[in-house]
Design a protein around this motif. Sequence first.
Motif, short mmCIF file in Angstrom:
data_model
loop_
_atom_site.label_atom_id
_atom_site.label_comp_id
_atom_site.label_asym_id
_atom_site.label_seq_id
_atom_site.Cartn_x
_atom_site.Cartn_y
_atom_site.Cartn_z
N GLU A 111 22.02 -12.21 -39.71
CA GLU A 111 22.78 -11.80 -40.89
C GLU A 111 23.97 -12.71 -41.20
N ARG B 200 30.18 -8.43 -35.27
CA ARG B 200 30.08 -9.03 -36.59
C ARG B 200 31.41 -9.75 -36.84
N LEU C 8 19.49 -4.74 -37.28
CA LEU C 8 19.81 -5.96 -38.01
C LEU C 8 18.60 -6.44 -38.80
N LEU D 46 17.36 -12.43 -44.37
CA LEU D 46 18.18 -12.11 -45.53
C LEU D 46 17.33 -12.14 -46.79
N ASN E 181 19.32 -16.43 -40.79
CA ASN E 181 18.49 -15.26 -40.52
C ASN E 181 18.43 -14.91 -39.05
#
Length: 347
Positions: free
Chosen positions: A95, A131, A168, A172, A275
């Motif tokens: 991500e 994150r 997750l 994308l 990705n």
Amino acid sequence: MPKTVQKTNAGRFFEDYSIGQVIHHAVPRTVGTGERAMYHALYPARHALYSSDAFAQSCGLSESPLDDLVAFHVVFGKTVPDVSLNARANLGYAEGKWLKPIWSGDTLRARSEVIGLKQNSNGQTGVVWVRSRGLNQRDETVLEYVRWVMVKKRDPASDAPETVVPDLANVLDPADLVVPEGLDFTRYDNTLAGEPHRLGDYSVGETIDHVDGVTIEEAEHMMATRLWQNTSKTHFDGTMREDGSRLIYGGHVISMARTLSFNGLANAQMIVGLNAGSHANPCFSGDTVRAWSEVLDTAATTAPGVGAIRLRLVATKGGAPFTLKDDSGKYLPHVLLDLDYWALMPV
């Protein structure tokens, strides 16, 4: 006797993390053309959009931004003292989004949120998912990504936290990719960029051997890791490993492979999405890095003349190109990096 207060930072251990914890990382870093010059000295980087103000202006930008991986390295380096100082391994990425270009004079800082925890069965280590976000001086998020690391426990006898494994995205959605404001490839110059191959010249499933190789040097690796202010002990301290060798920073391999990919993908100008990524095997000084790519997908964008290409980028230290895993699904010993990313390319 006066009381002694511990002032040095030993780094966080697995027990020090909790779900929802937000970590504000030191130290902000102002970047400029010096970073560009050093990046191009450390790696064979020559994508036109990051090399020439005039080329960038012909593509609708005010000037040439700093290389997209400069932003990644600076933000990553900020997180190391708080996330991976006591890590045994950096396990993967997901991500990742480049949301705004980085311009000379921007000041970058970083913060991370803990989104997952899972103790390993040996009780000695655990996996931490964070994150991380890079922000500029206007508090705009310029980059964000998820990574997960295996971190040592301070006390193996301590209780395990509740397991939380984040859900997750594997890939994308192209609609979520952010194209820099003003980017326009309708006047794109193939000759100046270095290759004639545009988005329509690539097909899904196509593989590209990037041919060239670069032998990793100890001095250059040390310079790069210091430049990004990455303080991980495994990269600097030879006593951290029984063989006395220093582990090459994985980001150094990412940048080397990306720049090697110019030969065959010169028009894949800007990385805008990450990705997935795995550092499959360690890299050491003296290894010669080579790279190959596989085209995984293509997509349109709303920007004039701009398309998106999804690529698997594999870095190796030998072995036949286009070989990746054995029959059991384990990475072959010569594979260093397996990276799945989106880049912007003229249509």
